[in-house]
Design a protein around this motif. Sequence first.
Motif, PDB file in Angstrom:
ATOM      1  N   GLY A  58       0.831  -1.206   0.000  1.00  0.00           N
ATOM      2  CA  GLY A  58       0.000   0.000   0.000  1.00  0.00           C
ATOM      3  C   GLY A  58       0.866   1.257   0.000  1.00  0.00           C
ATOM      4  N   ALA A  59       0.178   2.393  -0.157  1.00  0.00           N
ATOM      5  CA  ALA A  59       0.900   3.663  -0.081  1.00  0.00           C
ATOM      6  C   ALA A  59       1.419   3.884   1.332  1.00  0.00           C
ATOM      7  CB  ALA A  59      -0.023   4.808  -0.492  1.00  0.00           C
ATOM      8  N   THR A  60       0.711   3.330   2.325  1.00  0.00           N
ATOM      9  CA  THR A  60       1.098   3.539   3.729  1.00  0.00           C
ATOM     10  C   THR A  60       2.550   3.121   3.954  1.00  0.00           C
ATOM     11  OG1 THR A  60      -1.178   3.017   4.326  1.00  0.00           O
ATOM     12  CG2 THR A  60       0.423   3.070   6.120  1.00  0.00           C
TER      13      THR A  60
ATOM     14  N   ASN B 102      -6.950  14.299   0.531  1.00  0.00           N
ATOM     15  CA  ASN B 102      -7.832  13.710   1.531  1.00  0.00           C
ATOM     16  C   ASN B 102      -7.610  14.501   2.820  1.00  0.00           C
ATOM     17  OD1 ASN B 102      -9.248  12.067   3.267  1.00  0.00           O
ATOM     18  ND2 ASN B 102      -7.863  10.313   3.097  1.00  0.00           N
TER      19      ASN B 102
ATOM     20  N   ASP C  52       2.091  12.298  -1.953  1.00  0.00           N
ATOM     21  CA  ASP C  52       1.093  11.240  -1.775  1.00  0.00           C
ATOM     22  C   ASP C  52       0.030  11.425  -2.851  1.00  0.00           C
ATOM     23  OD1 ASP C  52      -1.057   9.682  -1.016  1.00  0.00           O
ATOM     24  OD2 ASP C  52      -0.973  10.224   1.100  1.00  0.00           O
TER      25      ASP C  52
ATOM     26  N   TYR D 245      -4.867   9.195  -4.967  1.00  0.00           N
ATOM     27  CA  TYR D 245      -6.108   9.425  -5.733  1.00  0.00           C
ATOM     28  C   TYR D 245      -5.802   9.984  -7.123  1.00  0.00           C
ATOM     29  CZ  TYR D 245      -7.970   8.655  -1.108  1.00  0.00           C
ATOM     30  OH  TYR D 245      -8.256   8.086   0.110  1.00  0.00           O
TER      31      TYR D 245
ATOM     32  N   SER E 264      -1.317   3.966  -4.797  1.00  0.00           N
ATOM     33  CA  SER E 264      -2.049   2.854  -4.178  1.00  0.00           C
ATOM     34  C   SER E 264      -2.916   2.122  -5.197  1.00  0.00           C
ATOM     35  CB  SER E 264      -2.943   3.406  -3.062  1.00  0.00           C
ATOM     36  OG  SER E 264      -3.848   2.431  -2.615  1.00  0.00           O
TER      37      SER E 264
ATOM     38  N   LYS F   2      -6.650   1.856  -3.939  1.00  0.00           N
ATOM     39  CA  LYS F   2      -7.569   2.955  -4.282  1.00  0.00           C
ATOM     40  C   LYS F   2      -7.964   2.879  -5.746  1.00  0.00           C
ATOM     41  CE  LYS F   2      -7.619   4.861  -0.322  1.00  0.00           C
ATOM     42  NZ  LYS F   2      -8.805   4.978   0.486  1.00  0.00           N
TER      43      LYS F   2
ATOM     44  N   LYS G 140      -3.930  -4.045  -0.114  1.00  0.00           N
ATOM     45  CA  LYS G 140      -2.785  -3.282   0.386  1.00  0.00           C
ATOM     46  C   LYS G 140      -1.575  -3.407  -0.546  1.00  0.00           C
ATOM     47  CE  LYS G 140      -2.452  -1.146   3.571  1.00  0.00           C
ATOM     48  NZ  LYS G 140      -2.813   0.275   3.899  1.00  0.00           N
TER      49      LYS G 140
END
Length: 380
Positions: free
Chosen positions: A94-96, A169, A197, A200, A228, A231, A239
Amino acid sequence: MQHPSKLPNIGTTIFTTVGNLARKHNAIDLSQGFPNFEADNRLLDLVSKAMHDGHNQYAPMPGYYGLRDVISQKIETLHGHSYHPESEITVTVGATQAIFTAITAFVHPNDEVIVLKPAYDCYEPAIALNGGVPVYLELKAPSFAVDWTAFKNLISPKTKMVIINTPHNPSGRIFSRGDMLQLQEVLRRTNILLLSDEVYEHIVFDGQQHESASRFKDLASRSFICASFGKTFHVTGWKMGYCAAPKHLMDEFRKVHQFNVFSVDHPTQRAMAEYLNTKEHYTHLNRFYQEKRDFFTKGVDGSRFICKPSQGTYFQLLDYSNITDEADTDFAKRLITDYKLASIPISSFNLNNRDDKVLRFCFAKKEETLERALDILQGI
Ligand code: PMP
Ligand code: GLN
């Protein structure tokens, strides 16, 4: 035994807290950002095929090369910047994880990191765990515009990194080309890194362009672009995402990545590589989500909520100051318990939990779900 917390001021995330309350009260859940419709069957079949084809052991540390290669082509086609798949793209959990890894690889104790508030919640804990110091620029509802002079004044000899998020976001605002050029000018001739980031990136409305940091030569030379697939392809539970950055930055990123996760789910990477080959699988998303935004915002018309349509992401903010002066956390709770509708109070993203009387609703939902939510909103 006593163990001092490394994150003494951090509790459970708002997404978990609100999600649990929503489930307890059987509320329609427009809080956490995830679709309640299924992903494309072709993508699911490709994962299953990859498993049956035997791609079930470790993928290479930076990711399956075929996937890195199509990611590189995608960025080059959309934004005109070339990242070498061998050395400049890494597939992440994931981007996390991309965000956490970029921060961990570069932020030393006492380094300053500029964060624009409201901000998504995973940046500040990562900065804190590395001993960094967040330095804040506040964006104000309803425009959430960046004051670039104020931004410039925050830069100090200790500034190591700037974090931006476009589309943003929770506000749904996107950075214009003008914003990006101003950012580029402020950072030019500094040693400051940019963490961009862009989860989106494929959800931008009204014919506007997603201004990736990779489109700007000087920004690209100092940036980590974090993305991501969760998304983009309606599979947040998988993830999977990626980070793109110039080689000298990616070399350091991978030193952390290899001991944090080593490598990412292999069959899913094989499937993504094939699925991503068809451009339409992501280029249609702007229109797909714009229809949902329009359905939601039109449905709010005539209610007592004030709505400024989102420019990107799958979130819509609603201002409820015409209805009550309750704190947004209290009103969000009451919407769940009394009206059976869950949303996110945006004070949780704001500096010092500033309360703008605004709630965030996720419209990545089936039309019938949105219809039921709109009935509730109209009745308040
Ligand atoms: N950044 C932002 C702005 C987000 O909204 C999210 C939530 N998806 C993430 C990062 C994390 O993305 P992922 O689920 O791929 O880790
Ligand atoms: N990105 C999602 C949101 O903003 C939340 C993901 C999470 O719960 N960490 O709603």
